[in-house]
Motif scaffolding. Structure first.
Motif, PDB file in Angstrom:
ATOM      1  N   SER A 177      75.012  60.282 -38.042  1.00  0.00           N
ATOM      2  CA  SER A 177      75.167  59.517 -39.286  1.00  0.00           C
ATOM      3  C   SER A 177      74.590  58.113 -39.186  1.00  0.00           C
ATOM      4  O   SER A 177      74.608  57.360 -40.173  1.00  0.00           O
ATOM      5  N   THR A 338      80.935  55.520 -41.743  1.00  0.00           N
ATOM      6  CA  THR A 338      80.771  56.944 -41.451  1.00  0.00           C
ATOM      7  C   THR A 338      80.828  57.253 -39.956  1.00  0.00           C
ATOM      8  O   THR A 338      81.542  58.183 -39.548  1.00  0.00           O
ATOM      9  N   LYS A 347      83.003  66.566 -41.554  1.00  0.00           N
ATOM     10  CA  LYS A 347      81.928  66.377 -42.526  1.00  0.00           C
ATOM     11  C   LYS A 347      82.262  66.968 -43.888  1.00  0.00           C
ATOM     12  O   LYS A 347      81.930  66.394 -44.925  1.00  0.00           O
ATOM     13  N   PRO A 402      74.380  60.130 -45.294  1.00  0.00           N
ATOM     14  CA  PRO A 402      74.103  60.451 -43.890  1.00  0.00           C
ATOM     15  C   PRO A 402      74.352  61.892 -43.486  1.00  0.00           C
ATOM     16  O   PRO A 402      73.661  62.425 -42.613  1.00  0.00           O
ATOM     17  N   LEU A 403      75.339  62.558 -44.087  1.00  0.00           N
ATOM     18  CA  LEU A 403      75.824  63.812 -43.517  1.00  0.00           C
ATOM     19  C   LEU A 403      74.871  65.002 -43.664  1.00  0.00           C
ATOM     20  O   LEU A 403      74.836  65.853 -42.764  1.00  0.00           O
TER      21      LEU A 403
END
Length: 487
Positions: A177, A338, A347, A402-403
């Motif tokens: 992330s 994150t 997630k 980000p994930l």
């Protein structure tokens, strides 16, 4: 005479036997030597300096757009203001380079290594900002944006592979992330500097970043998976020793397992067809391509490319340049959360929270612009755009920013990883191009329609995560493959 497959099978069996016997005889001593995760984060941060360059490219249009569109061309490289259509092309052409580049970057990552492809990405950024300095016609800016796109495509394709392969299971979520954090730091860099310096000064501020990035990342190790796959066992061992901060004896078990995994992948050479023929790969591709698609359909690029214009049209009384800096700061702060929470919360939960709250924030923003158009007097809600966008940005940066990339780095086996990364990265930028190119047309019909459309896409993303995405928290790469193979 034994066949090639028998020979490879015997080698794999030998590797597994060596691992087992070694663990039985002396495994306890090895496990007593702790892994220095700071080394992993050091390499991941160095790799993500190229993602900082992506952020600069994404944020660049927000302060530069008003300079190029202004009737006063004293701070523009052009001798005339650009049209709305030209502005849309400048915003969107980065996606053209970014959707083509992965099909070069993926094979290159397998040939010359993840490290050298990431180093090459900064050369594209360097060239693009040099073109901006000498631009005297709009087509040169178009070319610069395409070149920037190549750099973006190289990073997006290879960085998740590199970070996923250097990380241990317990920190892979956090390191995966980091890319979003560095992207938004780059965006803030462009937002904070661009409105307050000249056009040429901004290009100089941008051009130093890829130089620093290459200078730092040059000293980081190559992925041990890549080195083992090329038969460079000594180099792979040294890379793993550096990344784990352990002796050769301490990394023996992990090195043996990496070697066994690599040999298994080499025995089953993957092709692009294997992405759809093999059930687990097909399921992984659906998850990754779906998450990336909804990431782009959340409207993030439309917001980032046009944030100053959005605040100007909202007439909140806040200086648009200051408002975008506030948004940039919020992005950095939210993205910093994150890595701290993803390996604890998982997630899937973060993606569910992200999609649902993004939908609410965008719906509220659409409602504001609708009232501005229909009601006229909006003095009671003039405050709404800033908190609505802040809420949207916060949950995007914690979840859907980000994930999807972190998931991409861990979903595919080594034999199809580069092909999968190429397909998913190109999917990202095909949709990124369409959103950036046609957002102005949708916005011309009414800003509320644009934001309500993006809000609806976020609601669809919520159901997609609920029904299709698997949780990978704490799972090894091998365990993830087993889970994907379950029907």
């Amino acid at each position: 005479m034994p066949t090639m497959s028998n020979q490879l099978g015997e080698k794999r069996q030998q590797s597994y036997t060596e691992v087992s016997s070694f663990q039985m005889s002396d495994g306890l001593a090895h496990n007593m030597e702790p892994v220095k995760t700071s080394r992993i984060f050091l390499a991941a941060v160095a790799a993500n300096l190229s993602a900082f360059g992506i952020g600069i490219c994404l944020g660049w249009t927000s302060p530069i757009g008003p300079k190029l569109k202004s009737p006063d061309t004293s701070d523009s490289p052009l001798d005339r203001p650009i049209s709305s259509d030209e502005d849309a092309w400048i915003s969107s052409l980065i996606a053209i380079g970014a959707l083509v580049a992965p099909f070069l970057a993926g094979p290159m990552a397998d040939r010359v290594g993840r490290k050298w492809v990431l180093l090459t990405s900064n050369v594209f950024f360097l060239l693009a900002f040099a073109l901006n300095m000498v631009a005297s016609e709009v087509w040169i800016l178009y070319l610069s944006r395409v070149v920037q796109g190549f750099g973006v495509g190289f990073v997006i394709t290879v960085q998740p592979m590199y970070v996923g392969e250097i990380s241990t299971d317990n920190v892979r979520g956090a390191t995966g992330s980091l890319m979003q954090l560095f992207i938004v730091c780059g965006i803030l860099y462009a937002y904070a500097i661009g409105p307050f310096v000249s056009y040429q000064a901004l290009q100089w501020c941008c051009i130093v970043v890829p130089i620093i990035s290459d200078a730092v990342f040059f000293f980081m190790p190559e992925s041990p998976y890549y080195l083992a796959g090329k038969g460079r066992k000594t180099a792979a061992l040294r890379s793993l020793q550096f990344l784990r901060g352990q002796s050769a004896e301490g990394v023996h078990d992990e090195m043996a397992m990496i070697q066994a995994n690599v040999e298994e992948s080499m025995a089953n050479k993957g092709t692009m067809l294997d992405l759809v023929k093999v059930y687990s790969n097909r399921k992984a591709l659906l998850i990754c391509a779906g998450l990336i698609s909804f990431q782009q359909l959340s409207g993030i690029n439309a917001v980032l490319f046009n944030s100053q214009s959005i605040f100007a049209s909202a007439k909140t009384g806040l200086d648009p340049a200051i408002a975008t800096i506030i948004i940039g700061c919020v992005q950095v702060g939210a993205s910093g959360l994150t890595p701290l929470v993803v390996d604890r919360m998982g997630k899937k939960l973060l993606l569910i929270m992200s999609a649902s709250v993004m939908s609410i924030g965008l719906a509220a923003l659409g409602g504001f612009f609708y009232m501005q158009l229909v009601v006229g007097d909006i003095s009671n809600v003039i405050w709404l755009p800033v908190p609505a966008l802040i809420i949207y940005i916060v949950v995007y940066c914690v979840g859907f920013g980000p994930l999807p990339w972190a998931v991409l780095g861990e979903m595919f086996p080594a034999n199809v990883k580069s092909s999968a990364s190429s397909v998913v990265a190109s999917t990202c930028w095909i949709l990124g191009f369409l959103v950036a190119r046609y957002y102005p047309a949708l916005d011309a019909l009414g800003s509320h329609y644009a934001f309500w459309f993006f809000s609806g896409c976020c609601m669809l993303a919520l159901f997609f995560v609920l029904f299709f995405v698997i949780e990978t928290k704490g799972m090894s790469l091998k365990e993830i493959q087993i889970r994907l193979g379950e029907k």
